[in-house]
Each structure stands twice: as structure tokens, then as C-alpha cells.
Design a protein around this motif. Structure first.
Motif, mmCIF file in Angstrom:
data_model
loop_
_atom_site.group_PDB
_atom_site.id
_atom_site.type_symbol
_atom_site.label_atom_id
_atom_site.label_comp_id
_atom_site.label_asym_id
_atom_site.label_seq_id
_atom_site.Cartn_x
_atom_site.Cartn_y
_atom_site.Cartn_z
ATOM 1 N N ALA A 165 0.816 -1.213 0.000
ATOM 2 C CA ALA A 165 0.000 0.000 0.000
ATOM 3 C C ALA A 165 0.849 1.261 0.000
ATOM 4 C CB ALA A 165 -0.946 -0.008 1.196
ATOM 5 N N ILE A 166 2.059 1.158 -0.545
ATOM 6 C CA ILE A 166 2.931 2.306 -0.801
ATOM 7 C C ILE A 166 3.311 2.224 -2.267
ATOM 8 C CG2 ILE A 166 5.147 3.401 -0.286
ATOM 9 C CD1 ILE A 166 5.001 2.178 2.519
ATOM 10 N N SER A 167 3.029 3.259 -3.024
ATOM 11 C CA SER A 167 3.211 3.140 -4.478
ATOM 12 C C SER A 167 4.664 2.942 -4.877
ATOM 13 C CB SER A 167 2.602 4.343 -5.196
ATOM 14 O OG SER A 167 3.004 5.571 -4.626
ATOM 15 N N ALA A 168 5.616 3.349 -4.037
ATOM 16 C CA ALA A 168 7.025 3.129 -4.359
ATOM 17 C C ALA A 168 7.360 1.646 -4.470
ATOM 18 C CB ALA A 168 7.910 3.775 -3.288
ATOM 19 N N ALA A 193 11.641 7.509 -0.871
ATOM 20 C CA ALA A 193 12.307 6.465 -1.648
ATOM 21 C C ALA A 193 13.111 7.057 -2.798
ATOM 22 C CB ALA A 193 11.265 5.480 -2.176
ATOM 23 N N GLU A 194 12.540 8.032 -3.482
ATOM 24 C CA GLU A 194 13.219 8.630 -4.636
ATOM 25 C C GLU A 194 14.468 9.400 -4.217
ATOM 26 O OE1 GLU A 194 10.005 10.911 -6.115
ATOM 27 O OE2 GLU A 194 8.940 9.172 -6.935
ATOM 28 N N GLY A 195 14.428 9.979 -3.015
ATOM 29 C CA GLY A 195 15.583 10.728 -2.526
ATOM 30 C C GLY A 195 16.567 9.882 -1.754
ATOM 31 N N ASP A 203 0.218 9.862 4.202
ATOM 32 C CA ASP A 203 1.009 10.429 3.106
ATOM 33 C C ASP A 203 0.944 11.956 3.125
ATOM 34 O OD1 ASP A 203 2.539 9.672 0.568
ATOM 35 O OD2 ASP A 203 1.062 11.112 -0.178
ATOM 36 N N ASP A 204 -0.232 12.505 3.392
ATOM 37 C CA ASP A 204 -0.362 13.957 3.522
ATOM 38 C C ASP A 204 0.591 14.486 4.597
ATOM 39 O OD1 ASP A 204 -2.416 13.823 1.662
ATOM 40 O OD2 ASP A 204 -4.018 14.097 3.140
ATOM 41 N N GLY A 205 0.571 13.830 5.761
ATOM 42 C CA GLY A 205 1.400 14.276 6.879
ATOM 43 C C GLY A 205 2.881 14.180 6.586
ATOM 44 N N VAL A 206 3.287 13.101 5.925
ATOM 45 C CA VAL A 206 4.695 12.959 5.558
ATOM 46 C C VAL A 206 5.098 14.093 4.607
ATOM 47 C CG1 VAL A 206 6.325 11.514 4.271
ATOM 48 C CG2 VAL A 206 4.814 10.481 5.969
ATOM 49 N N GLY A 207 4.221 14.437 3.685
ATOM 50 C CA GLY A 207 4.509 15.544 2.783
ATOM 51 C C GLY A 207 4.718 16.849 3.515
ATOM 52 N N ASN A 256 -2.481 1.969 -5.005
ATOM 53 C CA ASN A 256 -2.729 3.330 -4.529
ATOM 54 C C ASN A 256 -1.544 4.208 -4.890
ATOM 55 O OD1 ASN A 256 -0.941 2.211 -2.641
ATOM 56 N ND2 ASN A 256 -1.778 3.379 -0.936
ATOM 57 N N HIS A 257 -1.674 5.517 -4.630
ATOM 58 C CA HIS A 257 -0.627 6.469 -4.969
ATOM 59 C C HIS A 257 -0.261 7.256 -3.727
ATOM 60 C CE1 HIS A 257 1.921 9.103 -7.172
ATOM 61 N NE2 HIS A 257 1.107 10.147 -7.164
#
Length: 517
Positions: free
Chosen positions: A17-20, A35-37, A297-301, A26-27
Motif C-alpha cells: 500500500a505504498i506506491s514506491a 524512496a526517490e531521494g 502520506d499527507d502528513g509525511v509531505g 494506490n498512490h
């Protein structure tokens, strides 16, 4: 310069349930930013797939037979040294906000933290009570947002010195309560059904069929936001337990018909096909779960944006994980507890631009007992001898040594609890094979019990059988593999000091089992 360390942990957040992680259900763009960083790790395993023991292992860097937190009701003695206390003694500012689940009162409340606010037990999603150092009080709002707010406030107040922050979300623990801002998600689409949703548990140990974690028959009315049209909802503004909501939604027998009412809309649904009813429950369950995840995900952002705003990104080690995995319909199950892959694997995303290459992945095996030594290593603090984990720093930085211990040990102690029916077991997971011993006895019981199942072994080839559908423990062609995995398990148990319930590999060695092909 010593890095800031932010450890964000959800509750029951499956990697899928993590798009990475690429499942496509889900996204999660902000989790993907980590993950990208930095690094997405694909082989992080929990040492005990249940909330309380996992949290104790993370804080202490020890297995549960050492820290004595083996079940949901064995709480952490806060005299036991933790990574938070060690970092605080070395000059870090330390804090924890959110789920604690390691006990309440003077003997079990958080220690080693400069600031803390934790929810009692599982906590509530809306207007949750928090226990602060000076007492308990309710905080208005949505739990995930509140925990994020507390974490950001701590970052802002402590940006002038190294800090260690544990942001522990209650979400997405069931029963799921998503924020209304995400009600539109998956409104017009269905979540793909897992390939093993209709698993019949053949060719597996008896524990698989015995589990009371089936979407078909063990979800509650509350899990899927369906209630029968009777029963109280609240008294004097306080939530009360509505036992009708907590009752399990029955499986539908062939030839029967069932009508249910949606608590949110009043819409009535009628089913006369068992498979259609099971899939309906799955969709209700999964959409609520994924909507609840979205607030994390909102909170992590928001936290990542704050680090950027304050110029702290480059020198902050940030980790995202969950206290264990979670079944999302695989094998027809929800929940966790078992050593099967979906429950055993923890998501593990790590970003530290100063040292960890961006956009990397790893399958070198690690466990949650390794987290505390990793934090200490990056902080320049000597790892104490009582910790049983190993610093992950070489692996995270792409320098995994050749002698890396590619073996994870797991033990689940809560035999046959009334709600989930999961059986006691332990085992090891290597790069390819997994060996599980279902010893099927309650904690502390000596000898056999007439109501317990007989012990069983399971051996899986996780490369050729990733869904773990074929038990190879009794396959003569894999006898050598079995013996090798058993020897590895015996050595691991001896290394960490856990007590075995099975016949050791030394005894079996006299059987002269063939070498693996």
C-alpha cells in the motif's frame, strides 16, 4: 555534523500500500519522495509480527525474549535502556508523539524523551485522548493530523541542535476511519483482488486453515462500515462499544440470501452469491484502509516540506516504516501475526542526502532490532553490548559487507487467541528459503496439551513460490535444504539466546540427509 533523525512509523501499513513498492493499488507521492531521494528496502522483516513486541524491539534493539515484551499484554519496563535515552544522554533532543502501546503508568510510560504525548492503547481517530507528562486530555481533530502537527512543532523548536523524533501514527490500524477529505478516492474504481484471495490452504500447515482472519467470515460490521439497522451509537457525546458493530460479518452459504445496510448512506445491498459477497466485503475494507493511509502520506509531505523550508533536509536521516506488515486480502486474510511474507515484511524507506545515494534499492536482509543500532551509529554513539541488532549504515550507503548476516528471525508467542486464532511459531527467512516451526503451544506451557495441534514444519522456496503455496518440508528433494535451514535457525537461536521447542539440527545430522541439488 551529527544528523537529525526522524523515525516515522505507521501501524499495519503494508508495503503493497505504498506506491514506491510498485503494487499499483494506490498512490502515495510523499512517501515516494523518501524512496526517490534515498533507498527503498525490500527485505526488512519484523521479529514478532504484532504491535507491542515490535515496538519494544525497535526501542531496545533486542529480541522479545530479552526485553520480555512477547505479547500485547506484556508491557515494557521503562527501566530497560532504550535508543531514545542513549541519544538524549549524548546531546540529542528527543521526542515521541502518537502510538506507544507499551503500557501506561509510571512503570511503563515513555522514558528518555524530552517531550512526549502518546495515545492510550490503540487510541481514537477523532478527538483522541493523549497522555502527556502532566496528565491525560483530549485533543480536537483527526489523529493523523494531530500527530503530524506535534512532530512539526518539535522540529521547528529544536532546529538549532540535533534531534531524534519518533512520529508514531495510529493509522491505519483497524477499524479504519478515513478523513472526509479522502472520501472521493476509489469511489468509481475497485481495488484489484489478490491472486490468492480464494486460497484453500491445501499443502500448508494446519495453522493456515485455522486462522480467524478471513475476509469472508471474520471481518466485523464496523470494519466495512455496515451495520444492521439497530443498536446505540453514542451516549452523552462519548463513543461506546456497539457490540453489533463488532460482530463478525458471516460468510454466505450457497443458496442463502443476505441484505445489509450501509451506515454512511443508508443504502441497502442484497447478495445471494457467496463469492460476490466476499468480494464486496473486500472492496469496502480495502477502500477504507487505503483512504486512511492517504492522510499519513499527507502528513509525511508536510514534514518533508518543513525540512525543506528550514534547510534541514540535507542533514536529516528520515525513515518511514510500519510496526509490521499486513495482509490485504492475500490468502483471503486481513491482519498480521503470521510469518508469511505479507505479514513479515515491513516497509522501509530511508533518506539521508548527505550519505545515502538517491533512488537506490536493496534486498540485503535486515530486521527491526537493527533500527536502534543504526540510529546510534549515525549519531556517533557507541552501540551498547546488550543490543542484538546490527547497524544498517553500510547497507544503506551501498557498502554491504560480504559477511552480512542474510537471515531474519521471527517468533510469534500469542498461541490461538480468541479473536484471530493465530498459532505460536518461529522461524527464519533467508535470501531464498523460509523455514517455519509451528510449535503450537501457549507461552510458558511445558509439554503437550490435549487441545493443541501437533507441531508442524513449513519450508518455502520464496523465489519460485513467492505466494508461499507449496510446503516443501516433506519433499525428499528438499531434504538437504531443510537441514541447512534448520542448522541456520539453530545457530541464530543460540546466538540471540532464545529457547527452542524443536529437535536440533545436530540430532538430525545423524540421518545423513542428502545435499540440495
Amino acid at each position: 555534523m551529527r544528523p537529525n533523525i526522524i523515525f516515522i512509523m505507521a501501524d499495519d501499513h503494508a508495503s503493497r500500500a505504498i506506491s514506491a513498492y510498485g503494487a499499483g493499488i494506490n498512490h502515495t507521492p510523499n512517501l515516494d519522495r523518501i524512496a526517490e531521494g534515498g533507498l527503498r528496502h525490500d527485505a526488512t522483516y519484523v521479529t514478532n509480527s504484532i504491535c507491542t513486541p515490535s515496538r519494544a524491539a525497535i526501542l531496545t534493539g533486542t529480541h522479545n525474549h530479552v526485553n520480555q515484551v512477547t505479547t500485547l499484554v506484556t508491557h515494557l519496563d521503562n527501566r530497560f535502556p532504550t535508543v531514545a535515552g542513549l541519544l538524549r544522554s549524548s546531546g540529542y533532543r528527543t521526542a515521541i508523539y502518537g502510538k506507544w502501546h507499551l503500557g501506561e503508568g509510571p512503570a511503563h510510560e515513555p522514558k528518555g524523551f524530552d517531550d512526549w504525548a502518546v495515545v492510550p492503547g490503540q487510541g481514537d481517530y477523532w478527538d483522541p485522548a493523549f497522555i502527556f507528562p502532566d496528565g491525560k486530555r483530549r485533543v480536537p481533530g483527526y489523529a493523523t493530523d494531530i500527530i503530524t502537527d506535534m512532530s512539526i512543532d518539535f522540529i521547528e523548536k529544536n532546529q538549532d541542535r540535533p534531534f531524534f523524533l519518533m512520529c508514531h501514527h495510529k493509522a491505519p490500524h483497524r477499524s479504519f476511519e478515513p478523513h472526509p477529505r479522502h472520501a472521493h478516492l476509489w469511489a468509481d474504481e475497485d481495488v484489484p483482488l489478490p491472486e490468492t484471495f480464494n486460497d484453500d490452504y491445501s499443502n500448508r500447515a494446519a495453522a493456515a486453515a485455522a486462522a480467524k482472519m478471513r475476509v469472508r467470515s471474520d471481518l466485523t460490521w464496523e470494519d466495512i462500515a455496515l451495520v444492521q439497522p439497530i443498536g446505540p451509537e453514542a451516549v452523552a457525546g462519548e463513543l461506546v462499544v456497539d457490540f453489533l458493530k463488532m460482530r463478525k460479518v458471516p460468510d454466505l452459504a450457497p443458496g442463502d440470501t443476505i441484505s445489509v445496510i450501509c451506515a454512511e448512506t443508508g443504502e441497502r445491498f442484497t447478495f445471494d452469491d457467496p463469492q460476490a459477497f466476499a468480494e464486496f466485503k473486500y472492496q469496502r475494507f480495502m477502500k477504507r484502509y487505503l483512504r486512511t493511509v492517504q492522510s499519513i502520506d499527507d502528513g509525511v509531505g508536510r514534514m518533508l516540506d518543513k525540512l525543506d523550508e528550514l534547510g534541514l533536509t540535507e542533514n536529516t536521516l528520515i525513515i518511514y516504516t510500519s510496526d509490521q506488515g499486513f495482509f490485504l486480502g492475500e490468502h483471503g486474510w486481513f491482519d498480521k501475526r503470521y510469518m508469511y511474507e505479507e505479514s513479515l515484511q515491513m516497509p522501509f524507506l530511508v533518506r539521508y542526502p548527505a550519505a545515502i545515494p538517491a533512488g537506490t534499492t536493496s534486498r540485503d536482509i535486515c530486521c527491526n532490532v537493527d533500527f536502534a543500532p543504526t540510529f546510534l551509529d549515525y549519531a556517533g554513539v557507541k552501540v551498547p553490548s546488550f543490543m542484538q541488532g546490527t547497524s544498517l549504515r553500510p547497507m544503506l550507503e551501498g557498502k554491504t559487507p560480504e559477511d552480512w548476516d542474510q537471515l531474519a528471525y521471527h517468533r510469534y508467542w500469542m498461541h490461538n487467541d480468541a479473536f484471530h486464532g493465530a498459532w505460536a511459531h518461529y522461524g527464519v527467512r533467508g535470501p531464498r528459503y523460509k523455514l517455519i516451526y509451528w510449535y503450537n503451544k501457549p507461552l510458558g506451557q511445558i509439554g503437550a496439551h490435549p487441545n493443541d495441534a501437533q507441531p508442524e514444519w513449513e519450508l518455502f522456496d520464496c523465489d519460485t513460490d513467492p505466494f508461499e503455496l507449496t510446503n516443501l518440508a516433506h519433499d525428499p528433494a528438499h531434504a538437504g535444504v531443510f537441514a541447512q535451514m534448520l542448522a541456520l535457525m539453530d545457530a541464530k537461536m543460540a546466538e540471540i539466546g532464545d529457547v527452542a521447542e524443536h529437535v536440533s539440527a545436530d540430532v538430525l545430522a545423524g540421518l545423513k540427509l542428502p545435499e540440495p541439488a
